[in-house]
Design an enzyme around this catalytic site. Structure first.
Site, PDB file in Angstrom:
ATOM      1  N   GLY A 149       0.776  -1.245   0.000  1.00  0.00           N
ATOM      2  CA  GLY A 149       0.000   0.000   0.000  1.00  0.00           C
ATOM      3  C   GLY A 149       0.799   1.282   0.000  1.00  0.00           C
ATOM      4  O   GLY A 149       0.268   2.335   0.349  1.00  0.00           O
ATOM      5  N   SER A 150       2.059   1.230  -0.442  1.00  0.00           N
ATOM      6  CA  SER A 150       2.818   2.493  -0.463  1.00  0.00           C
ATOM      7  C   SER A 150       2.219   3.472  -1.465  1.00  0.00           C
ATOM      8  O   SER A 150       2.148   4.681  -1.196  1.00  0.00           O
ATOM      9  CB  SER A 150       4.307   2.257  -0.740  1.00  0.00           C
ATOM     10  OG  SER A 150       4.505   1.788  -2.045  1.00  0.00           O
ATOM     11  N   ASN A 151       1.765   2.977  -2.605  1.00  0.00           N
ATOM     12  CA  ASN A 151       1.119   3.886  -3.572  1.00  0.00           C
ATOM     13  C   ASN A 151      -0.190   4.436  -3.021  1.00  0.00           C
ATOM     14  O   ASN A 151      -0.498   5.616  -3.195  1.00  0.00           O
ATOM     15  CB  ASN A 151       0.864   3.167  -4.897  1.00  0.00           C
ATOM     16  CG  ASN A 151       2.116   3.098  -5.747  1.00  0.00           C
ATOM     17  OD1 ASN A 151       2.531   4.093  -6.323  1.00  0.00           O
ATOM     18  ND2 ASN A 151       2.740   1.920  -5.778  1.00  0.00           N
ATOM     19  N   ASN A 185      -4.708   2.054 -13.608  1.00  0.00           N
ATOM     20  CA  ASN A 185      -3.811   1.134 -12.917  1.00  0.00           C
ATOM     21  C   ASN A 185      -2.380   1.601 -13.120  1.00  0.00           C
ATOM     22  O   ASN A 185      -2.065   2.209 -14.138  1.00  0.00           O
ATOM     23  CB  ASN A 185      -3.970  -0.270 -13.531  1.00  0.00           C
ATOM     24  CG  ASN A 185      -3.040  -1.298 -12.907  1.00  0.00           C
ATOM     25  OD1 ASN A 185      -2.896  -1.358 -11.683  1.00  0.00           O
ATOM     26  ND2 ASN A 185      -2.387  -2.111 -13.731  1.00  0.00           N
ATOM     27  N   HIS A 223       1.358  -0.089 -13.522  1.00  0.00           N
ATOM     28  CA  HIS A 223       2.071  -1.355 -13.701  1.00  0.00           C
ATOM     29  C   HIS A 223       3.569  -1.065 -13.655  1.00  0.00           C
ATOM     30  O   HIS A 223       4.033  -0.100 -14.273  1.00  0.00           O
ATOM     31  CB  HIS A 223       1.690  -2.013 -15.035  1.00  0.00           C
ATOM     32  CG  HIS A 223       2.328  -3.354 -15.190  1.00  0.00           C
ATOM     33  ND1 HIS A 223       1.803  -4.495 -14.595  1.00  0.00           N
ATOM     34  CD2 HIS A 223       3.464  -3.735 -15.805  1.00  0.00           C
ATOM     35  CE1 HIS A 223       2.602  -5.523 -14.866  1.00  0.00           C
ATOM     36  NE2 HIS A 223       3.612  -5.088 -15.593  1.00  0.00           N
TER      37      HIS A 223
END
Ligand code: GAR
Length: 192
Positions: A12-14, A103, A105
């Protein structure tokens, strides 16, 4: 205030970067919901400590239109951001949020994308292939894994001495630098 839902499966850093970005700047949007399919995932701890509502849903619940759309509507969600989310997005959500699901990637798609290519696996494959560069791809989400329209890419050099961990650190830095801003730009462009 526009409302963002972040879907995540892992650390969950993003998710945290995006939550903080909208909190620290007055862009007229906030992260209102974190959806996670993995009990105990780091993203849940991060959301809790930042005071963002999160919900853990199984794959079956995520694929249940009534349950999922009910959850999204309850929080007034305008846009969905996938940040390390490892399940496919069901068709009814793609339909409901057409052009408003993005998203990130961790490679320069179409290289190193598709089934099984996520997180550390991507960086291991990049190093094993002797690539001279890697990067991030932010793209619209479609019904095909990693194949939606590309919105933004950024690259970094991969040195012959780099390990997968080294590449991962460079990629996370790129994500931190670009992903929140690109989400904001997508939100501004979407009509909702
Ligand atoms: C990120 O590097 C993201 O690009 C990647 O998972 C990591 C999640 O990190 N996503 C994929 O591989 C999707 N195919 P985080 O949980 O710390 O944000």
């Amino acid at each position: 205030m526009k409302k963002i839902a972040i879907f995540a499966s892992g650390n969950g850093s993003n998710a945290e970067n995006i939550i903080r970005y909208f909190r620290e700047n007055e862009y007229g949007a906030e992260v209102a919901l974190v959806v996670c399919n993995k009990p105990g995932a780091g993203v849940l701890t991060r959301a809790a400590s930042l005071g963002v509502h999160s919900v853990v849903l199984s794959r079956a619940e995520i694929n249940d239109a009534d349950k999922m759309l009910g959850e999204m509507e309850r929080h007034g969600i305008d846009m969905v951001v996938l940040a390390g989310f490892l399940l496919m997005v069901p068709d009814f959500l793609l339909e409901r949020y057409k052009g408003r699901i993005v998203n990130v990637h961790p490679s320069l798609l179409p290289k190193f994308g598709g089934k099984g290519m996520y997180g550390r696996h991507v960086h291991e494959a990049v190093v094993a292939a002797g690539e001279k560069e890697s990067g991030i791809t932010i793209h619209h989400v479609s019904e095909h894994c990693d194949e939606g329209q590309v919105i933004f890419q950024a690259s970094v050099p991969v040195l012959p001495t780099d390990t997968a961990e080294d590449v991962e650190a460079k990629i996370h830095a790129l994500e931190r630098e670009h992903f929140p801003r690109v989400v904001k730009e997508c939100l501004n462009e979407s009509k909702s």
